[in-house]
Write a protein that holds these residues in place. Structure first.
Motif, PDB file in Angstrom:
ATOM      1  N   SER A   1      -4.193  15.544  -4.134  1.00 37.07           N
ATOM      2  CA  SER A   1      -5.194  14.497  -3.924  1.00 37.07           C
ATOM      3  C   SER A   1      -6.249  14.960  -2.931  1.00 37.07           C
ATOM      4  CB  SER A   1      -4.560  13.171  -3.496  1.00 37.07           C
ATOM      5  OG  SER A   1      -3.601  13.382  -2.515  1.00 37.07           O
TER       6      SER A   1
ATOM      7  N   ARG B   1       9.680  12.876  -4.577  1.00 33.46           N
ATOM      8  CA  ARG B   1       8.703  13.211  -3.535  1.00 33.46           C
ATOM      9  C   ARG B   1       8.492  14.724  -3.558  1.00 33.46           C
ATOM     10  NH1 ARG B   1       7.070  11.071   1.435  1.00 33.46           N
ATOM     11  NH2 ARG B   1       8.377   9.223   1.247  1.00 33.46           N
ATOM     12  N   THR B   2       7.255  15.159  -3.713  1.00 33.94           N
ATOM     13  CA  THR B   2       6.981  16.600  -3.625  1.00 33.94           C
ATOM     14  C   THR B   2       5.676  16.836  -2.894  1.00 33.94           C
ATOM     15  OG1 THR B   2       5.532  17.657  -5.242  1.00 33.94           O
ATOM     16  CG2 THR B   2       7.361  16.439  -6.133  1.00 33.94           C
TER      17      THR B   2
ATOM     18  N   GLN C   1     -11.505   1.221  -2.281  1.00 35.73           N
ATOM     19  CA  GLN C   1     -11.332   2.487  -1.548  1.00 35.73           C
ATOM     20  C   GLN C   1     -11.641   3.689  -2.428  1.00 35.73           C
ATOM     21  OE1 GLN C   1      -7.636   2.366   1.282  1.00 35.73           O
ATOM     22  NE2 GLN C   1      -7.100   1.225  -0.566  1.00 35.73           N
TER      23      GLN C   1
ATOM     24  N   PRO D   1      -4.258  -2.514  -3.287  1.00 35.38           N
ATOM     25  CA  PRO D   1      -3.063  -3.078  -2.636  1.00 35.38           C
ATOM     26  C   PRO D   1      -3.293  -4.503  -2.144  1.00 35.38           C
ATOM     27  CG  PRO D   1      -4.134  -1.513  -1.177  1.00 35.38           C
ATOM     28  CD  PRO D   1      -4.906  -1.494  -2.458  1.00 35.38           C
TER      29      PRO D   1
ATOM     30  N   ASP E   1      -9.975  -0.188  -7.230  1.00 36.40           N
ATOM     31  CA  ASP E   1      -9.791  -0.276  -5.776  1.00 36.40           C
ATOM     32  C   ASP E   1     -11.078   0.128  -5.057  1.00 36.40           C
ATOM     33  OD1 ASP E   1      -9.033  -0.104  -3.136  1.00 36.40           O
ATOM     34  OD2 ASP E   1      -7.160   0.967  -3.545  1.00 36.40           O
TER      35      ASP E   1
ATOM     36  N   ILE F   1      10.215   9.283  -9.864  1.00 37.64           N
ATOM     37  CA  ILE F   1       9.265  10.355  -9.523  1.00 37.64           C
ATOM     38  C   ILE F   1       9.635  10.920  -8.145  1.00 37.64           C
ATOM     39  CG2 ILE F   1       6.850  10.977  -9.259  1.00 37.64           C
ATOM     40  CD1 ILE F   1       7.536   9.761 -12.044  1.00 37.64           C
TER      41      ILE F   1
ATOM     42  N   ALA G   1       0.478  15.568  -2.321  1.00 37.54           N
ATOM     43  CA  ALA G   1      -0.427  15.406  -1.191  1.00 37.54           C
ATOM     44  C   ALA G   1      -1.517  16.475  -1.252  1.00 37.54           C
ATOM     45  CB  ALA G   1       0.360  15.494   0.107  1.00 37.54           C
TER      46      ALA G   1
ATOM     47  N   GLY H   1       0.815  -1.210   0.000  1.00 37.25           N
ATOM     48  CA  GLY H   1       0.000   0.000   0.000  1.00 37.25           C
ATOM     49  C   GLY H   1       0.851   1.264   0.000  1.00 37.25           C
ATOM     50  N   GLY H   2       0.286   2.342  -0.502  1.00 33.99           N
ATOM     51  CA  GLY H   2       0.902   3.657  -0.389  1.00 33.99           C
ATOM     52  C   GLY H   2       2.163   3.862  -1.204  1.00 33.99           C
TER      53      GLY H   2
ATOM     54  N   ALA I   1       2.135   4.877  -4.394  1.00 34.73           N
ATOM     55  CA  ALA I   1       1.799   5.837  -5.464  1.00 34.73           C
ATOM     56  C   ALA I   1       1.248   5.205  -6.736  1.00 34.73           C
ATOM     57  CB  ALA I   1       2.967   6.773  -5.791  1.00 34.73           C
ATOM     58  N   LYS I   2       0.574   4.051  -6.597  1.00 29.79           N
ATOM     59  CA  LYS I   2      -0.131   3.488  -7.752  1.00 29.79           C
ATOM     60  C   LYS I   2      -1.184   4.488  -8.258  1.00 29.79           C
ATOM     61  CE  LYS I   2      -1.469  -0.113  -5.243  1.00 29.79           C
ATOM     62  NZ  LYS I   2      -0.583   0.001  -4.084  1.00 29.79           N
ATOM     63  N   THR I   3      -2.029   4.939  -7.334  1.00 31.03           N
ATOM     64  CA  THR I   3      -3.148   5.805  -7.709  1.00 31.03           C
ATOM     65  C   THR I   3      -2.653   7.150  -8.241  1.00 31.03           C
ATOM     66  OG1 THR I   3      -4.543   4.717  -6.081  1.00 31.03           O
ATOM     67  CG2 THR I   3      -5.245   6.901  -6.811  1.00 31.03           C
ATOM     68  N   THR I   4      -1.669   7.724  -7.558  1.00 36.84           N
ATOM     69  CA  THR I   4      -1.093   8.996  -8.001  1.00 36.84           C
ATOM     70  C   THR I   4      -0.504   8.846  -9.397  1.00 36.84           C
ATOM     71  OG1 THR I   4      -0.564   9.507  -5.707  1.00 36.84           O
ATOM     72  CG2 THR I   4       0.584  10.794  -7.387  1.00 36.84           C
TER      73      THR I   4
ATOM     74  N   LEU J   1       8.066   8.427  -4.863  1.00 37.41           N
ATOM     75  CA  LEU J   1       8.351   9.066  -3.570  1.00 37.41           C
ATOM     76  C   LEU J   1       9.858   9.078  -3.349  1.00 37.41           C
ATOM     77  CD1 LEU J   1       5.388   7.212  -2.079  1.00 37.41           C
ATOM     78  CD2 LEU J   1       5.649   9.664  -1.677  1.00 37.41           C
TER      79      LEU J   1
HETATM   80  N1  LIG Z   1       5.657  12.024  -5.565  1.00 40.27           N
HETATM   81  C1  LIG Z   1       4.967  12.159  -4.426  1.00 40.27           C
HETATM   82  N2  LIG Z   1       5.324  13.098  -3.515  1.00 40.27           N
HETATM   83  C2  LIG Z   1       4.652  13.239  -2.353  1.00 40.27           C
HETATM   84  N3  LIG Z   1       3.583  12.529  -1.998  1.00 40.27           N
HETATM   85  C3  LIG Z   1       3.165  11.574  -2.860  1.00 40.27           C
HETATM   86  C4  LIG Z   1       3.816  11.346  -4.130  1.00 40.27           C
HETATM   87  N4  LIG Z   1       3.179  10.338  -4.767  1.00 40.27           N
HETATM   88  C5  LIG Z   1       2.173   9.966  -3.944  1.00 40.27           C
HETATM   89  N5  LIG Z   1       2.157  10.685  -2.807  1.00 40.27           N
HETATM   90  C6  LIG Z   1       1.251  10.536  -1.667  1.00 40.27           C
HETATM   91  O1  LIG Z   1       1.492   9.270  -1.083  1.00 40.27           O
HETATM   92  C7  LIG Z   1       0.260   8.712  -0.619  1.00 40.27           C
HETATM   93  C8  LIG Z   1       0.044   7.353  -1.267  1.00 40.27           C
HETATM   94  O2  LIG Z   1      -0.106   7.542  -2.664  1.00 40.27           O
HETATM   95  P1  LIG Z   1      -1.173   6.694  -3.482  1.00 40.27           P
HETATM   96  O3  LIG Z   1      -2.502   6.762  -2.857  1.00 40.27           O
HETATM   97  O4  LIG Z   1      -1.041   7.125  -4.902  1.00 40.27           O
HETATM   98  O5  LIG Z   1      -0.566   5.241  -3.289  1.00 40.27           O
HETATM   99  P2  LIG Z   1      -1.251   3.848  -3.638  1.00 40.27           P
HETATM  100  O6  LIG Z   1      -0.152   2.892  -3.958  1.00 40.27           O
HETATM  101  O7  LIG Z   1      -2.304   4.021  -4.650  1.00 40.27           O
HETATM  102  O8  LIG Z   1      -1.911   3.481  -2.235  1.00 40.27           O
HETATM  103  P3  LIG Z   1      -2.929   2.256  -1.971  1.00 40.27           P
HETATM  104  O9  LIG Z   1      -2.086   1.044  -1.985  1.00 40.27           O
HETATM  105  O10 LIG Z   1      -3.517   2.555  -0.634  1.00 40.27           O
HETATM  106  O11 LIG Z   1      -3.930   2.278  -3.067  1.00 40.27           O
HETATM  107  C9  LIG Z   1      -0.828   9.730  -0.967  1.00 40.27           C
HETATM  108  O12 LIG Z   1      -1.080  10.515   0.155  1.00 40.27           O
HETATM  109  C10 LIG Z   1      -0.192  10.545  -2.073  1.00 40.27           C
HETATM  110  O13 LIG Z   1      -0.722  11.864  -2.122  1.00 40.27           O
END
Ligand SMILES: Nc1ncnc2c1ncn2[C@@H]1O[C@H](COP(=O)(O)OP(=O)(O)OP(=O)(O)O)[C@@H](O)[C@H]1O
Ligand SMILES: [Mg+2]
Length: 261
Positions: free
Chosen positions: A216, A208-209, A36, A121, A34, A206, A213, A6-7, A9-12, A178
Motif C-alpha cells: 500500500s 497477516r503478512t 480518505q 469506517p 471513503d 487472510i 503494508a 477502522g483498519g 483491511a476493507k481497502t486491502t 490480519l
Molecule cells: N493481511 C495483512 N497483513 C498485514 N498488513 C495488512 C494486511 N491487510 C491489511 N494490512 C494493513 O493494515 C492496515 C489497515 O488496512 P486497510 O487500510 O485495508 O483497512 P481498512 O479497514 O480499509 O481501514 P479504514 O477503516 O481506515 O478504511 C494497512 O496499513 C494495511 O496495509
C-alpha cells in the motif's frame, strides 16, 4: 466490504480481491467510497490530482464513465477524493440520498461482472449508499480482542437496509483478516462472532503478512511481485466467489475449529 471499525483491511481486501478477480478474467470495477481515498492512492492515483471522482458522481455532476481510471491489476477504479467528505452533507439534504450510488452504477452495470465497494469506517450516508447499491455485504474482521463490538450494530444497519432501501442485500459473512493462527484469542474472537451472530466465516482467512503494508505504500497491488501467503489467500477467496457466482456452488465457509487444525 463494510465494517465501521477502522483498519480491518476493507481497502486491502477490495484492492487484492479485485486484482485476483481480474486475474480470473472477470471485468471488475472498484469503488472508493471513503473520503480518505486510501484505495485510490494505493492503486497508484494521487487523489489530489484528479479532475473527477465518485463525489461528482454522487451529487449528480458527472457520469461514472467519465471519471473511471485504469489500475495496474486490470480492474477499473471509481476514485475518491477528499471532496467526498462534503458529499455526506450534500446528500443528506436530498430525497433518496441512500440510492445515489446505485442509481449512478446502473449506467455501467452491464460493463462489469463484479463491482467491489470500499466503504468508509462509519455507518453514515456513504456506507448506506454502499449497502443500498450492493447485492451482498462481506464484513472484514480483524481477529483481535473486542473485534466483535460493533458487529451487532453493523448487522442492525444491514437489516434496516434490507427492510428499507435494498431488500435484495444478502450477508455473505465475516472474512477473518490480519489473521494470526498462533494466537489463541483470535480463535475465541472468531468463535464468539460466529456463535453470537450466527455469521458464516468465509474461507480462507487472510493471514497477516508484511507484504501488504509494503504494497500500500508503493502503490502496487499486493498481488503483483513475489508470491506471498496473503496474495494466495485472496486468490483462493476469489476462486471460491467465482464458483459461487458462476456455478451456484455453496460459498466456502469454515468452522472455526477447522481454521486452526
Ligand atoms: N493481511 C495483512 N497483513 C498485514 N498488513 C495488512 C494486511 N491487510 C491489511 N494490512 C494493513 O493494515 C492496515 C489497515 O488496512 P486497510 O487500510 O485495508 O483497512 P481498512 O479497514 O480499509 O481501514 P479504514 O477503516 O481506515 O478504511 C494497512 O496499513 C494495511 O496495509
Ligand atoms: Mg479503508
Amino acid at each position: 466490504m463494510a465494517n465501521q471499525k477502522g483498519g480491518v483491511a476493507k481497502t486491502t481486501t477490495v484492492a487484492s480481491l479485485g486484482a485476483a478477480l481480474a486475474g480470473l478474467g472477470k471485468s471488475v470495477l472498484l469503488v472508493d467510497l471513503d473520503p480518505q481515498a486510501c484505495l485510490t492512492f494505493s492503486l497508484g492515483h494521487d487523489p489530489d490530482q484528479l479532475h473527477g471522482s465518485v463525489h461528482e458522481v454522487l451529487v449528480g455532476d458527472a457520469a461514472v464513465a467519465d471519471v473511471l481510471l485504469d489500475t495496474e491489476g486490470g480492474a477499473k477504479l471509481l476514485p475518491a477524493t477528499i471532496d467526498l467528505a462534503g458529499a455526506e452533507a450534500l446528500l443528506l439534504m436530498r430525497p433518496g440520498r441512500e440510492h445515489a450510488l446505485r442509481r449512478a452504477l446502473v449506467a455501467v452495470a452491464d460493463d462489469f461482472d463484479v463491482v467491489l465497494i470500499d466503504c468508509p469506517p462509519s455507518l453514515g450516508v456513504l456506507t448506506l449508499n454502499g449497502l443500498t447499491a450492493a447485492d451482498a455485504v462481506m464484513v472484514p474482521l480483524q481477529c483481535e480482542t473486542l473485534a466483535h463490538r460493533g458487529v451487532g450494530q453493523l448487522l442492525r444497519t444491514v437489516s434496516e437496509v434490507q427492510a428499507i432501501t435494498n431488500p435484495n442485500l444478502s450477508l455473505l459473512g465475516v472474512l477473518p483478516t490480519l489473521f494470526d493462527a498462533r494466537t489463541t484469542h483470535s480463535r475465541d474472537v472468531l468463535a464468539d462472532v460466529s456463535d453470537r451472530y450466527g455469521m458464516p466465516v468465509l474461507a480462507p482467512p487472510i493471514p497477516r503478512t508484511v507484504r501488504f503494508a509494503e504494497a500500500s505504500a508503493s502503490g502496487a497491488t499486493v498481488l503483483s511481485g513475489r508470491k506471498n501467503k496473503g496474495a494466495t489467500a485472496y486468490r483462493e477467496l476469489a476462486a471460491n466467489l467465482v464458483k459461487h457466482w458462476d456455478d451456484g456452488a455453496e460459498l466456502k465457509i469454515v468452522s472455526v475449529d477447522e481454521i486452526y487444525s
